[in-house]
Design a protein around this motif. Structure first.
Motif, PDB file in Angstrom:
ATOM      1  N   MET A   1       0.841  -1.162   0.000  1.00 50.82           N
ATOM      2  CA  MET A   1       0.000   0.000   0.000  1.00 50.82           C
ATOM      3  C   MET A   1       0.899   1.242   0.000  1.00 50.82           C
ATOM      4  N   ARG A   2       0.524   2.241  -0.767  1.00 48.69           N
ATOM      5  CA  ARG A   2       1.280   3.502  -0.786  1.00 48.69           C
ATOM      6  C   ARG A   2       0.728   4.430   0.289  1.00 48.69           C
ATOM      7  N   ILE A   3       1.618   4.858   1.185  1.00 49.59           N
ATOM      8  CA  ILE A   3       1.233   5.692   2.323  1.00 49.59           C
ATOM      9  C   ILE A   3       1.997   7.007   2.263  1.00 49.59           C
ATOM     10  N   LEU A   4       1.269   8.106   2.359  1.00 43.33           N
ATOM     11  CA  LEU A   4       1.856   9.438   2.342  1.00 43.33           C
ATOM     12  C   LEU A   4       2.001   9.913   3.785  1.00 43.33           C
ATOM     13  N   ILE A   5       3.225  10.272   4.182  1.00 44.60           N
ATOM     14  CA  ILE A   5       3.492  10.692   5.558  1.00 44.60           C
ATOM     15  C   ILE A   5       3.878  12.170   5.568  1.00 44.60           C
ATOM     16  N   ILE A   6       3.023  12.983   6.166  1.00 46.28           N
ATOM     17  CA  ILE A   6       3.298  14.411   6.275  1.00 46.28           C
ATOM     18  C   ILE A   6       4.389  14.599   7.322  1.00 46.28           C
ATOM     19  N   SER A   7       5.403  15.378   6.991  1.00 47.93           N
ATOM     20  CA  SER A   7       6.562  15.606   7.859  1.00 47.93           C
ATOM     21  C   SER A   7       7.311  14.308   8.140  1.00 47.93           C
ATOM     22  N   GLY A   8       7.457  13.511   7.099  1.00 47.80           N
ATOM     23  CA  GLY A   8       8.133  12.219   7.199  1.00 47.80           C
ATOM     24  C   GLY A   8       9.549  12.259   7.734  1.00 47.80           C
ATOM     25  N   PRO A   9      10.355  13.257   7.384  1.00 48.64           N
ATOM     26  CA  PRO A   9      11.727  13.281   7.893  1.00 48.64           C
ATOM     27  C   PRO A   9      11.849  13.655   9.376  1.00 48.64           C
ATOM     28  N   GLY A  10      10.774  14.099   9.996  1.00 49.24           N
ATOM     29  CA  GLY A  10      10.818  14.493  11.410  1.00 49.24           C
ATOM     30  C   GLY A  10      10.958  13.295  12.332  1.00 49.24           C
ATOM     31  N   LEU A  11      11.032  13.549  13.615  1.00 42.78           N
ATOM     32  CA  LEU A  11      11.240  12.503  14.625  1.00 42.78           C
ATOM     33  C   LEU A  11      10.146  11.439  14.581  1.00 42.78           C
ATOM     34  N   ILE A  12       8.901  11.860  14.689  1.00 42.74           N
ATOM     35  CA  ILE A  12       7.796  10.906  14.707  1.00 42.74           C
ATOM     36  C   ILE A  12       7.556  10.332  13.320  1.00 42.74           C
ATOM     37  N   GLY A  13       7.576  11.188  12.305  1.00 44.42           N
ATOM     38  CA  GLY A  13       7.345  10.728  10.936  1.00 44.42           C
ATOM     39  C   GLY A  13       8.369   9.707  10.475  1.00 44.42           C
ATOM     40  N   SER A  14       9.627   9.902  10.826  1.00 39.56           N
ATOM     41  CA  SER A  14      10.666   8.960  10.405  1.00 39.56           C
ATOM     42  C   SER A  14      10.511   7.612  11.101  1.00 39.56           C
ATOM     43  N   ALA A  15      10.057   7.613  12.360  1.00 44.18           N
ATOM     44  CA  ALA A  15       9.817   6.354  13.072  1.00 44.18           C
ATOM     45  C   ALA A  15       8.632   5.614  12.452  1.00 44.18           C
ATOM     46  N   ILE A  16       7.592   6.357  12.123  1.00 48.98           N
ATOM     47  CA  ILE A  16       6.424   5.743  11.477  1.00 48.98           C
ATOM     48  C   ILE A  16       6.815   5.189  10.113  1.00 48.98           C
ATOM     49  N   GLN A  17       7.570   5.964   9.355  1.00 51.75           N
ATOM     50  CA  GLN A  17       7.985   5.519   8.026  1.00 51.75           C
ATOM     51  C   GLN A  17       8.861   4.270   8.108  1.00 51.75           C
ATOM     52  N   ALA A  18       9.769   4.207   9.060  1.00 48.34           N
ATOM     53  CA  ALA A  18      10.632   3.033   9.213  1.00 48.34           C
ATOM     54  C   ALA A  18       9.806   1.785   9.515  1.00 48.34           C
ATOM     55  N   ARG A  19       8.837   1.923  10.398  1.00 50.88           N
ATOM     56  CA  ARG A  19       7.992   0.781  10.767  1.00 50.88           C
ATOM     57  C   ARG A  19       7.146   0.309   9.593  1.00 50.88           C
ATOM     58  N   LEU A  20       6.497   1.261   8.912  1.00 54.38           N
ATOM     59  CA  LEU A  20       5.635   0.889   7.794  1.00 54.38           C
ATOM     60  C   LEU A  20       6.440   0.324   6.628  1.00 54.38           C
ATOM     61  N   SER A  21       7.615   0.877   6.377  1.00 53.85           N
ATOM     62  CA  SER A  21       8.481   0.361   5.309  1.00 53.85           C
ATOM     63  C   SER A  21       8.931  -1.061   5.635  1.00 53.85           C
TER      64      SER A  21
END
Length: 66
Positions: A1-21
């Protein structure tokens, strides 16, 4: 699934992106500045200035979740 993360490079966004990836999702981060990581999917967009639908339409293309 393609997921768009607003403020992905930030602290919380990067943790969410790492988990989902890690779970196999195609994550795209959105922020004002590029991440500097060549393998990361990133879209440069100043969210505070993107007040009309024409700014968001290309960014949202293909995203199932935001």
């Amino acid at each position: 699934m393609r997921i768009l993360i607003i403020s992905g490079p930030g602290l919380i966004g990067s943790a969410i992106q790492a988990r989902l990836s890690a779970e196999g999702h195609d994550c795209v981060s959105v922020s004002r500045h590029p991440t500097g990581t060549p393998e990361a999917h990133h879209v440069a967009l100043d969210v505070a200035q993107a007040g009309d639908a024409s700014s968001w339409k290309p960014v949202l293309a293909g995203a199932a979740v935001i």
